[in-house]
Scaffold this motif. Sequence first.
Motif: not given
Length: 157
Positions: A131-155
């Motif tokens: 369902d679209p609401a659940e999909q948006e929630k998962m995408k938001a969590e996914y993008s947040q974690i990917v951003a944190d990972i890219s920040e960690l790898t850059s450091s």
Amino acid sequence: MGSDSETEKSQRKEEKKKKMLALAPIAKPLAGKKLCKKTLKLVRKAAEHKCLKRGVKEVVKSIRRGHKGLCVIAGNISPIDVITHVPILCEEADIPYIYVPSKEDLATAGATKRPTCCVLVLTKLTKGELDPAEQEKMKAEYSQIVADISELTSSLF
């Protein structure tokens, strides 16, 4: 009663020390406490929605087929040769990856009883619709974690 809680705390601390000692030397970037919790939460949700590939064989097959997602690798794998090629495949396919300290915790989050070396959280569902609401929630969590990972790898580099 107070002594019981003290012994439990000391046992937990010893278990954490053992987990950190068993960590492979190539386990970088390693997720910190908060990022590890977030990542395992995402793995749990992905397992519920059936957009998760478990184990080295399935993950490698999915990466070679061109599926995109987030690769979560356990840091306490022995022998280490089992997973040494996975980060290289991820880098070639532009898939973000992160190490978590424990294969047992990764298996629990991935809804399996056996310890799991690595999992791939897919961005798209393999079967069915979500369902679209659940999909948006998962995408938001996914993008947040990917951003944190890219920040960690850059450091890291």
